[in-house]
Design a protein around this motif. Sequence first.
Motif, mmCIF file in Angstrom:
data_model
loop_
_atom_site.group_PDB
_atom_site.id
_atom_site.type_symbol
_atom_site.label_atom_id
_atom_site.label_comp_id
_atom_site.label_asym_id
_atom_site.label_seq_id
_atom_site.Cartn_x
_atom_site.Cartn_y
_atom_site.Cartn_z
ATOM 1 N N ILE A 153 89.120 21.583 50.366
ATOM 2 C CA ILE A 153 89.309 20.666 49.238
ATOM 3 C C ILE A 153 88.011 19.931 48.928
ATOM 4 C CG2 ILE A 153 90.516 18.575 48.500
ATOM 5 C CD1 ILE A 153 92.970 19.663 49.978
ATOM 6 N N ASN A 154 87.300 19.495 49.957
ATOM 7 C CA ASN A 154 86.030 18.807 49.727
ATOM 8 C C ASN A 154 85.010 19.744 49.077
ATOM 9 O OD1 ASN A 154 84.555 16.312 50.019
ATOM 10 N ND2 ASN A 154 83.250 17.441 51.438
ATOM 11 N N TYR A 155 85.004 21.015 49.472
ATOM 12 C CA TYR A 155 84.111 21.989 48.849
ATOM 13 C C TYR A 155 84.416 22.118 47.356
ATOM 14 C CZ TYR A 155 82.157 26.463 47.460
ATOM 15 O OH TYR A 155 81.489 27.446 46.785
ATOM 16 N N LEU A 156 85.702 22.227 47.029
ATOM 17 C CA LEU A 156 86.080 22.347 45.616
ATOM 18 C C LEU A 156 85.732 21.084 44.837
ATOM 19 C CD1 LEU A 156 89.502 24.172 45.961
ATOM 20 C CD2 LEU A 156 87.315 25.122 45.209
ATOM 21 N N PHE A 157 85.961 19.916 45.430
ATOM 22 C CA PHE A 157 85.585 18.663 44.769
ATOM 23 C C PHE A 157 84.082 18.627 44.496
ATOM 24 C CE2 PHE A 157 89.309 15.863 46.409
ATOM 25 C CZ PHE A 157 90.113 16.359 45.397
ATOM 26 N N CYS A 158 83.290 19.014 45.475
ATOM 27 C CA CYS A 158 81.832 18.998 45.294
ATOM 28 C C CYS A 158 81.391 20.017 44.258
ATOM 29 C CB CYS A 158 81.132 19.264 46.626
ATOM 30 S SG CYS A 158 81.250 17.910 47.795
ATOM 31 N N LYS A 159 82.051 21.144 44.242
ATOM 32 C CA LYS A 159 81.672 22.194 43.293
ATOM 33 C C LYS A 159 81.963 21.779 41.852
ATOM 34 C CE LYS A 159 82.301 27.049 42.289
ATOM 35 N NZ LYS A 159 82.905 28.320 42.708
ATOM 36 N N TYR A 160 83.100 21.122 41.627
ATOM 37 C CA TYR A 160 83.507 20.812 40.262
ATOM 38 C C TYR A 160 83.144 19.409 39.786
ATOM 39 C CZ TYR A 160 86.015 25.197 40.328
ATOM 40 O OH TYR A 160 86.318 26.524 40.415
ATOM 41 N N ARG A 170 73.672 11.450 43.828
ATOM 42 C CA ARG A 170 73.470 11.213 45.249
ATOM 43 C C ARG A 170 74.706 10.584 45.879
ATOM 44 N NH1 ARG A 170 68.054 10.715 47.170
ATOM 45 N NH2 ARG A 170 68.858 9.070 48.503
ATOM 46 N N SER A 171 75.877 11.142 45.561
ATOM 47 C CA SER A 171 77.130 10.621 46.103
ATOM 48 C C SER A 171 77.149 10.782 47.615
ATOM 49 C CB SER A 171 78.313 11.357 45.491
ATOM 50 O OG SER A 171 78.363 11.140 44.112
ATOM 51 N N ALA A 172 77.553 9.713 48.315
ATOM 52 C CA ALA A 172 77.557 9.744 49.778
ATOM 53 C C ALA A 172 78.580 8.762 50.329
ATOM 54 C CB ALA A 172 76.175 9.402 50.319
ATOM 55 N N LYS A 229 74.657 19.501 40.595
ATOM 56 C CA LYS A 229 73.401 19.768 41.300
ATOM 57 C C LYS A 229 72.198 19.598 40.381
ATOM 58 C CE LYS A 229 75.175 23.154 44.584
ATOM 59 N NZ LYS A 229 75.078 24.541 45.047
ATOM 60 N N GLU A 230 72.465 19.492 39.099
ATOM 61 C CA GLU A 230 71.381 19.404 38.125
ATOM 62 C C GLU A 230 70.756 18.017 38.121
ATOM 63 O OE1 GLU A 230 73.062 20.455 34.388
ATOM 64 O OE2 GLU A 230 73.575 22.475 35.031
ATOM 65 N N LYS A 231 69.483 17.986 37.768
ATOM 66 C CA LYS A 231 68.778 16.715 37.625
ATOM 67 C C LYS A 231 68.734 16.340 36.153
ATOM 68 C CE LYS A 231 65.809 17.545 41.564
ATOM 69 N NZ LYS A 231 64.435 17.735 42.031
ATOM 70 N N ARG A 232 69.011 15.078 35.868
ATOM 71 C CA ARG A 232 68.897 14.575 34.496
ATOM 72 C C ARG A 232 67.550 13.890 34.352
ATOM 73 N NH1 ARG A 232 74.476 11.402 33.900
ATOM 74 N NH2 ARG A 232 73.030 9.841 34.601
ATOM 75 N N VAL A 233 66.932 14.069 33.210
ATOM 76 C CA VAL A 233 65.608 13.511 32.963
ATOM 77 C C VAL A 233 65.730 12.415 31.917
ATOM 78 C CG1 VAL A 233 63.271 13.992 32.180
ATOM 79 C CG2 VAL A 233 64.502 15.692 33.516
#
Length: 116
Positions: A54-61, A84-86, A65-69
């Motif tokens: 479930i955590n994998y799916l949450f992280c995937k969706y 940088r969610s932690a 991973k993209e950086k905003r400029v």
Amino acid sequence: MLVWRGKWLLVLVSGMLGGLGVGLISGALESTNMATLLQTGITLIVFGLVSAGINYLFCKYFISKEKRVFVDEQTLQQVEVKDRSALFFIPNRIWTYIYGIFFVGLGLFQLIDYFI
């Protein structure tokens, strides 16, 4: 000092949903005459796998991973910002491995202790 950042609540929700899966499995195991070590091992493995999945799916969706400029209008300097969610200073993506490796490992130790 805060020990969470961003979408940290997803880690807790995945742990709670893993606990719900364990509740369903342990309820089914209680009706059998299985040894306590065997029941504990199975429930720990189920908790680790369900929570990690479930955590994998949450992280995937939900975690990009993209950086905003962003560009400062006065200096025209570019600033890159990424998610940088932690939780407890551990990134959300790492919690997938913690759930999987730690709890499945504990469950396997319980099963090894039962069979030896």
